[in-house]
Structures are given as structure tokens and as C-alpha cells.
Design a protein around this motif. Structure first.
Motif, mmCIF file in Angstrom:
data_model
loop_
_atom_site.group_PDB
_atom_site.id
_atom_site.type_symbol
_atom_site.label_atom_id
_atom_site.label_comp_id
_atom_site.label_asym_id
_atom_site.label_seq_id
_atom_site.Cartn_x
_atom_site.Cartn_y
_atom_site.Cartn_z
ATOM 1 N N HIS A 286 0.837 -1.194 0.000
ATOM 2 C CA HIS A 286 0.000 0.000 0.000
ATOM 3 C C HIS A 286 0.880 1.255 0.000
ATOM 4 N N PHE A 287 1.941 1.247 0.796
ATOM 5 C CA PHE A 287 2.840 2.393 0.905
ATOM 6 C C PHE A 287 3.546 2.669 -0.429
ATOM 7 N N VAL A 288 4.032 1.622 -1.089
ATOM 8 C CA VAL A 288 4.712 1.793 -2.382
ATOM 9 C C VAL A 288 3.737 2.349 -3.414
ATOM 10 N N SER A 289 2.512 1.858 -3.417
ATOM 11 C CA SER A 289 1.497 2.386 -4.342
ATOM 12 C C SER A 289 1.241 3.862 -4.069
ATOM 13 N N PHE A 290 1.146 4.204 -2.796
ATOM 14 C CA PHE A 290 0.926 5.595 -2.391
ATOM 15 C C PHE A 290 2.035 6.493 -2.933
ATOM 16 N N ILE A 291 3.279 6.082 -2.737
ATOM 17 C CA ILE A 291 4.415 6.895 -3.189
ATOM 18 C C ILE A 291 4.404 7.033 -4.710
ATOM 19 N N ALA A 292 4.240 5.915 -5.412
ATOM 20 C CA ALA A 292 4.312 5.941 -6.879
ATOM 21 C C ALA A 292 3.199 6.804 -7.483
ATOM 22 N N VAL A 293 1.972 6.571 -7.056
ATOM 23 C CA VAL A 293 0.837 7.304 -7.643
ATOM 24 C C VAL A 293 0.914 8.783 -7.287
ATOM 25 N N ASN A 294 1.243 9.082 -6.051
ATOM 26 C CA ASN A 294 1.251 10.489 -5.656
ATOM 27 C C ASN A 294 2.430 11.258 -6.241
ATOM 28 N N LEU A 295 3.550 10.601 -6.447
ATOM 29 C CA LEU A 295 4.635 11.267 -7.174
ATOM 30 C C LEU A 295 4.203 11.594 -8.597
#
Length: 136
Positions: free
Chosen positions: A74-83
Motif C-alpha cells: 500500500h505504501f509503495v502504491s501511495f508513493i508511486a501514484v502520488n509522485l
């Protein structure tokens, strides 16, 4: 000098550790128990309880590992999408920072996910663990 039962247990545990760093067989366990005056019924009952506790600990460890991997995904998805959204925002409309809204919204959800994963002394954790255990 006199010792209470807890002191005796600790002393014997340390002495056994020093005596034999390896493993004990079931027969050695039964022999030690009989030398200490522990009946085979009490030993067997205690052994079953101990094995059940060990299984419970292994299950909890597996459950915690599963939940932590899920959180990090979930954290990796958060970082990738929000970047990506922040870059898109800076390219398309640098004067208005609209990307803050999905970052804050998703970040709040991510915080609550983190809280539920790393707080293992709550009732919600127990409920989630029992549900997970029933599924396996």
C-alpha cells in the motif's frame, strides 16, 4: 536459605542451559520430570499447552508478516501514484497545487492502515487475527 517456586524454576532453567547447550529428547524430558516429582499426566498436559502456545506464536508471526507486507505494498502504491500526480500537477497547472488533496486523503488512509498493522495489542487486532486464522 529457601526459594520460592519461581526462583527454583529460573535456577533450574539456567542450570539446564549451561549443562547442555543442545536439545533434549522426549525421554530426557520425561526422566527429568520424574526426578523432580512431576507426574506424567501433568507433564503431558503442560507439554500440550506449551505446544499450543508455540503454534499460536507462529500463527501470529505469520499473520503479522502478512499484514506488514500488505501495508508496504500500500505504501509503495501511495508513493508511486502520488509522485505521478505531483509531477502531473507541476506540469499542467503549477500555479494551483491540486495534488495536495489526493496526497492528504490517501495519506490519512495510509496512516490508519499503518496504525491497524503495527498496533497489535488492540481488540481490532484480535478480531482480524481470529478472522484470518479461520480462513487458513
Amino acid at each position: 536459605m529457601t526459594y520460592n517456586s519461581e526462583d527454583v524454576q529460573k535456577i533450574l532453567q539456567i542450570a539446564l542451559t549451561r549443562k547442555q547447550e543442545g536439545e533434549f529428547s522426549r525421554e530426557q524430558l520425561v526422566e527429568m520430570a520424574s526426578e523432580l516429582g512431576i507426574s506424567s499426566n501433568i507433564l503431558e498436559t503442560t507439554e500440550h499447552k506449551w505446544l499450543a502456545q508455540q503454534e499460536e506464536e507462529r500463527s501470529r508471526h505469520t499473520f503479522n508478516t502478512f499484514r506488514r507486507r500488505d501495508f508496504w505494498g500500500h505504501f509503495v502504491s501511495f508513493i508511486a501514484v502520488n509522485l505521478f500526480l505531483i509531477l502531473l500537477n507541476l506540469i499542467t497547472s503549477p500555479s494551483y497545487f491540486w495534488a495536495i488533496f489526493p496526497v492528504l486523503g490517501w495519506g490519512l488512509g495510509l496512516f490508519f492502515h499503518w496504525w491497524s498493522v503495527y498496533q497489535s495489542k488492540t481488540e481490532d487486532y484480535e478480531i482480524a487475527f481470529q478472522k484470518w486464522r479461520a480462513q487458513i
